[in-house]
Design an enzyme around this catalytic site. Structure first.
Site, PDB file in Angstrom:
ATOM      1  CG  HIS A   9      47.261 -45.113 104.536  1.00 24.17           C
ATOM      2  ND1 HIS A   9      47.687 -44.044 103.780  1.00 24.17           N
ATOM      3  CD2 HIS A   9      46.663 -45.978 103.677  1.00 24.17           C
ATOM      4  CE1 HIS A   9      47.346 -44.252 102.510  1.00 24.17           C
ATOM      5  NE2 HIS A   9      46.725 -45.409 102.420  1.00 24.17           N
ATOM      6  NE  ARG A  10      49.774 -45.414 100.742  1.00 24.09           N
ATOM      7  CZ  ARG A  10      49.709 -44.493  99.813  1.00 24.09           C
ATOM      8  NH1 ARG A  10      50.803 -43.827  99.476  1.00 24.09           N
ATOM      9  NH2 ARG A  10      48.591 -44.214  99.173  1.00 24.09           N
ATOM     10  CD  GLU A  36      46.581 -49.656 103.292  1.00 22.10           C
ATOM     11  OE1 GLU A  36      46.025 -49.765 102.198  1.00 22.10           O
ATOM     12  OE2 GLU A  36      47.654 -49.012 103.435  1.00 22.10           O
ATOM     13  CG  ASP A  38      49.175 -50.145  99.486  1.00 20.76           C
ATOM     14  OD1 ASP A  38      47.945 -50.045  99.420  1.00 20.76           O
ATOM     15  OD2 ASP A  38      49.897 -49.333 100.122  1.00 20.76           O
ATOM     16  CG  HIS A  51      50.310 -46.708  97.062  1.00  9.93           C
ATOM     17  ND1 HIS A  51      50.163 -45.931  95.921  1.00  9.93           N
ATOM     18  CD2 HIS A  51      49.063 -46.884  97.553  1.00  9.93           C
ATOM     19  CE1 HIS A  51      48.892 -45.651  95.757  1.00  9.93           C
ATOM     20  NE2 HIS A  51      48.200 -46.206  96.733  1.00  9.93           N
ATOM     21  CD  GLU A 111      44.664 -50.769  98.577  1.00  9.83           C
ATOM     22  OE1 GLU A 111      45.133 -49.973  99.406  1.00  9.83           O
ATOM     23  OE2 GLU A 111      44.263 -50.429  97.442  1.00  9.83           O
ATOM     24  CE  LYS A 113      47.247 -50.001  96.060  1.00 16.08           C
ATOM     25  NZ  LYS A 113      46.166 -49.005  96.134  1.00 16.08           N
ATOM     26  CG  ASP A 231      48.766 -40.944 105.702  1.00 26.12           C
ATOM     27  OD1 ASP A 231      48.574 -42.126 105.368  1.00 26.12           O
ATOM     28  OD2 ASP A 231      48.627 -39.978 104.905  1.00 26.12           O
TER      29      ASP A 231
HETATM   30  O1  G3P Z   1      43.387 -49.146 102.058  1.00 32.03           O
HETATM   31  C1  G3P Z   1      43.121 -47.786 102.145  1.00 32.03           C
HETATM   32  C2  G3P Z   1      43.884 -46.994 101.139  1.00 32.03           C
HETATM   33  O2  G3P Z   1      45.232 -47.392 101.188  1.00 32.03           O
HETATM   34  C3  G3P Z   1      43.366 -47.147  99.754  1.00 32.03           C
HETATM   35  O3  G3P Z   1      43.968 -46.343  98.818  1.00 32.03           O
HETATM   36  O4  G3P Z   1      45.632 -45.653  97.160  1.00 32.03           O
HETATM   37  O5  G3P Z   1      46.136 -45.356  99.581  1.00 32.03           O
HETATM   38  O6  G3P Z   1      46.126 -47.621  98.567  1.00 32.03           O
HETATM   39  P1  G3P Z   1      45.538 -46.244  98.536  1.00 32.03           P
HETATM   40 MG    MG Z   2      46.427 -48.889 100.324  1.00 34.42          MG
END
Ligand code: G3P
Ligand code: MG
Length: 242
Positions: A9-10, A36, A38, A51, A111, A113, A231
């Site tokens: 995640h990121r 992942e 953003d 993000h 993702e 945004k 994470d």
């Molecule tokens: O894609 C999963 C997660 O990243 C979604 O929420 O706010 O962390 O981008 P956020």
């Molecule tokens: Mg995300």
């Protein structure tokens, strides 16, 4: 119990500043199958990986991405807020991440945004650049903006999409099918074994976010999810391999 795809995640954002190359490299080193990221759009139309809508929290700069040029964004330090070990990290462009994904031959969850700040033609731009890098197969596009996801399926049906949500949704597999999605990306707290089973029986994959603790990861393993957005790719890999 099957294995699951581990999406960092990121990146590996527990260990390095989120959405930077240090974070992505760490995720790969920890055995993540994918990352992942953003995506937003700069004032001059570049696809920026970050993000928040603003650069304030994760860089030494200020302001909305939509009001900054690529040159201004590239001048920012995206690492020192996390620790002095990461001074000099840059905010990546989507193209740079795609290059990395290609080189490492990993999976990618983009993702998009698109709300509360709305970016003109961000869907087209993301699609075009992923196609240009020939990474459609390795990529799944997710968003909390389901209009964006439905639109992507309309204009480029070869893309896989995942619907992001945080509420406990009834029969999410029906909803996912209705918007042509390949997967649901739910907040992990909202799912159970039955939801996962029903999704899979309906051809919909389940990739919950953001699952970091050992107990929660064990629960996702018990639910037999298809992928996990975490994470901590190291802990995730350990739990799913045990
Ligand atoms: O894609 C999963 C997660 O990243 C979604 O929420 O706010 O962390 O981008 P956020
Ligand atoms: Mg995300």
């Amino acid at each position: 119990m099957g294995n699951a795809i581990t999406y960092g995640h990121r990146g590996a954002s527990k260990y390095a500043p989120e959405n930077t190359f240090s974070s992505y490299i760490k995720a790969v080193e920890m055995g993540a199958d994918g990352i992942e990221i953003d995506v937003h759009k700069s004032k001059d139309g570049h696809l920026i990986v970050c993000h928040d809508e603003k650069v304030d929290r994760t860089t030494n700069g200020k302001g909305f991405i939509k009001d900054l040029s690529l040159k201004e964004i590239k001048a920012l330090d995206a690492g020192s807020w996390f620790s002095k070990d990461f001074i000099g990290e840059k905010v990546p462009l989507l193209e740079e991440v795609l290059e990395f994904v290609k080189k490492e031959d990993i999976l990618l969850n983009i993702e998009v945004k698109n709300g509360p700040i709305f970016y003109d033609k961000i869907e087209e731009d993301v699609i075009n650049v992923v196609k240009a890098y020939d990474l459609v197969e390795q990529t799944i596009i997710s968003s909390f903006n389901h209009y964006s996801l439905a639109y992507i399926k309309n204009i480029a049906k070869e893309f896989k999409t995942g619907i992001l949500y945080i509420a406990g949704m009834l029969e999410p597999w029906e909803y996912a099918k209705s918007v042509g999605a390949s997967a649901i990306h739910p907040l992990f707290l909202t799912i159970n074994k039955e939801v996962v089973k029903q999704c899979q029986q309906n051809g919909i994959k389940v990739n919950p976010f953001t699952v970091n603790g050992e107990e929660e990861l064990k629960l996702m393993k018990l639910f037999n999810v298809d992928g996990v957005i975490t994470d901590c790719p190291d802990i995730c890999k350990k739990i799913f391999h045990d």
